[in-house]
Motif scaffolding. Structure first.
Motif, short mmCIF file in Angstrom:
data_model
loop_
_atom_site.label_atom_id
_atom_site.label_comp_id
_atom_site.label_asym_id
_atom_site.label_seq_id
_atom_site.Cartn_x
_atom_site.Cartn_y
_atom_site.Cartn_z
N GLY A 107 30.63 40.39 44.19
CA GLY A 107 31.21 41.46 45.22
C GLY A 107 32.60 40.94 45.74
N LEU A 108 32.51 39.61 45.86
CA LEU A 108 33.84 38.92 46.42
C LEU A 108 35.00 39.39 45.29
CD1 LEU A 108 35.18 37.32 48.65
CD2 LEU A 108 34.76 35.20 47.61
N ALA A 109 34.54 38.94 44.22
CA ALA A 109 35.81 39.21 42.78
C ALA A 109 36.06 40.82 42.81
CB ALA A 109 34.97 38.69 41.93
N PHE A 110 35.10 41.55 43.30
CA PHE A 110 35.22 42.83 43.10
C PHE A 110 35.93 43.36 44.18
CE2 PHE A 110 33.81 47.36 43.74
CZ PHE A 110 33.81 47.77 42.73
N GLN A 111 35.81 42.80 45.45
CA GLN A 111 36.91 43.33 46.58
C GLN A 111 38.21 42.94 46.22
OE1 GLN A 111 36.36 45.46 49.05
NE2 GLN A 111 38.51 45.46 48.96
N ILE A 112 38.28 41.61 45.79
CA ILE A 112 39.73 40.93 45.42
C ILE A 112 40.36 41.64 44.53
CG2 ILE A 112 41.25 38.76 45.16
CD1 ILE A 112 38.91 37.13 46.12
N ARG A 113 39.73 42.05 43.42
CA ARG A 113 40.30 42.97 42.58
C ARG A 113 40.78 44.12 43.07
NH1 ARG A 113 43.44 42.61 38.09
NH2 ARG A 113 43.15 44.59 36.85
N MET A 117 33.91 44.23 35.30
CA MET A 117 34.10 44.35 36.65
C MET A 117 35.29 43.54 37.42
SD MET A 117 30.45 44.80 38.36
CE MET A 117 30.76 44.86 39.93
N ALA A 118 35.58 42.43 36.93
CA ALA A 118 36.42 41.39 37.12
C ALA A 118 37.84 41.98 36.67
CB ALA A 118 36.37 40.17 36.80
N ASN A 119 37.86 42.63 35.56
CA ASN A 119 39.16 43.19 34.66
C ASN A 119 39.10 44.48 34.80
OD1 ASN A 119 39.87 40.65 33.66
ND2 ASN A 119 37.85 40.83 32.43
N ARG A 120 38.50 45.16 35.71
CA ARG A 120 38.76 46.60 35.78
C ARG A 120 39.79 47.02 36.34
NH1 ARG A 120 37.46 48.63 41.34
NH2 ARG A 120 37.52 46.64 42.59
N ASN A 121 40.38 48.27 35.86
CA ASN A 121 41.57 48.99 36.14
C ASN A 121 41.41 50.05 37.06
OD1 ASN A 121 43.49 47.40 34.81
ND2 ASN A 121 42.67 48.29 32.99
N LYS A 122 39.99 50.62 37.45
CA LYS A 122 39.84 51.44 38.34
C LYS A 122 38.52 51.21 39.16
CE LYS A 122 38.31 55.70 37.00
NZ LYS A 122 37.87 56.96 36.50
#
Ligand code: GRG
Length: 304
Positions: free
Chosen positions: A224-230, A299-304
């Protein structure tokens, strides 16, 4: 790392999204019993697309621990309802005041502010009505009770709503000007809690042990933290068309983000580091789910 190659991943993801859409549709309220505009507004937001990550994370964690029963389905629908209700409210004039979400007009932009508030509330409430449907199954009551408790707690004061309430006071002009510690509190609550909850519920309903459920909570927190920073990074580097929601929303609302505090490159590195920790922890659990590991990486490399 035990990953699925990208072509297979995309195909598997598309199949899972289709299955999740069917599950969600099967639990939506019935038109006959619902006031017309309220029904239209909440179906509009639930059918607007969205990546369906939370129900898929729930399902894949359930499978990781060997779960294979339909009892997971009401919880899959419920978590997406809660998530969608939070997006409707997040877009309201009183919060982010955004007019684009999931590539279409936001709910309040189409149905008006009052209906945005009410359809968000209705979906939040209906999520619990939906999850309670799981009690109709012949299934261990203690596990269902624990799953309900996680769903409620991670959404509430000790989770998403708590984090969001600190985030609304986060603005550069000064109510709160968060440092990294406070930003981590905000992200871990407003975003990670709704990633922890589905993964924990998957583990609980599949019969995981207490220590394994705690490990899954820690993994969800990191994802979740990685997702929000992304998300904060994409707000700076992407476009409205690709994201399906307005970019530079954080700047417009004068929010302090990881990209501000660390700079873009260090923020990207942090996403990669936390994701690697999450995958390493996943690999300490019994069972194996290569798709889940690939999903976390994607999820960490997502563009959307
Ligand atoms: C009353 C339920 C309720 C909530 C109010 C507004 C609020 C409290 C919470 C907001 C929490 C929030 C919007 C956090 C941001 C998390 C985030 C990055 C969401 C975007 O998730 P994606 O990318 O969205 O998975 P899609 O559209 O793909 O589902």
């Amino acid at each position: 790392m035990r990953m699925v190659n990208s072509e297979n991943f995309d195909k598997m993801m598309a199949e899972k999204v289709e299955y999740v859409q069917d599950v969600i549709r099967s639990f939506l309220p019935k038109k006959e019993n619902c006031p017309e505009t309220l029904y239209d507004a909440l179906v509009y937001s639930m059918e607007a697309g969205g990546k369906r990550l939370r129900p898929i994370l729930m399902l894949e964690t359930y499978r990781l621990f060997g779960g294979n029963k339909a009892v997971i389905e009401p919880f899959m629908a419920a978590i997406e309802m809660i998530h969608t209700s939070s997006l409707i409210h997040d877009d309201l004039p009183a919060i982010d005041n955004d007019e684009l979400r999931r590539g279409r007009k936001t709910t309040h932009a189409v149905y008006g502010e009052a209906m945005g508030i009410l359809s968000g509330d209705a979906l939040l409430n209906y999520a619990y009505e939906t999850a309670l449907e799981a009690f109709r199954y012949n299934f261990d009551r203690d596990s269902l009770f624990l799953a309900m408790k996680v769903l409620a707690a991670k959404t509430g004061i000790y989770g998403m709503l708590g984090g969001q309430s600190v985030d609304v006071e986060n603005d550069k002009k000064g109510n709160l000007s968060p440092d990294l510690g406070m930003l981590e509190y905000i992200h871990k609550h407003k975003t990670s809690a709704l990633i922890e909850a589905p993964m924990m519920i998957g583990a609980i309903l599949a019969g995981a042990q207490k220590g394994e459920i705690s490990c899954v909570e820690e993994i969800g927190g990191k994802i979740g933290l990685a997702f929000q920073i992304r998300d904060d990074i994409l707000d700076v580097i992407s476009t409205d068309d690709v994201l399906g929601k307005p970019v530079r929303s954080d700047a417009k609302n004068e929010k302090v983000t990881y990209a501000d505090l660390l700079g873009l490159e260090a923020a990207k590195k942090k996403v990669n580091d936390i994701t690697a920790e999450a995958i390493r922890l996943l690999q300490t659990l019994p069972g194996e789910n290569q798709f889940l590991e690939s999903l976390v990486e994607n999820m960490a490399n997502r563009n959307k």
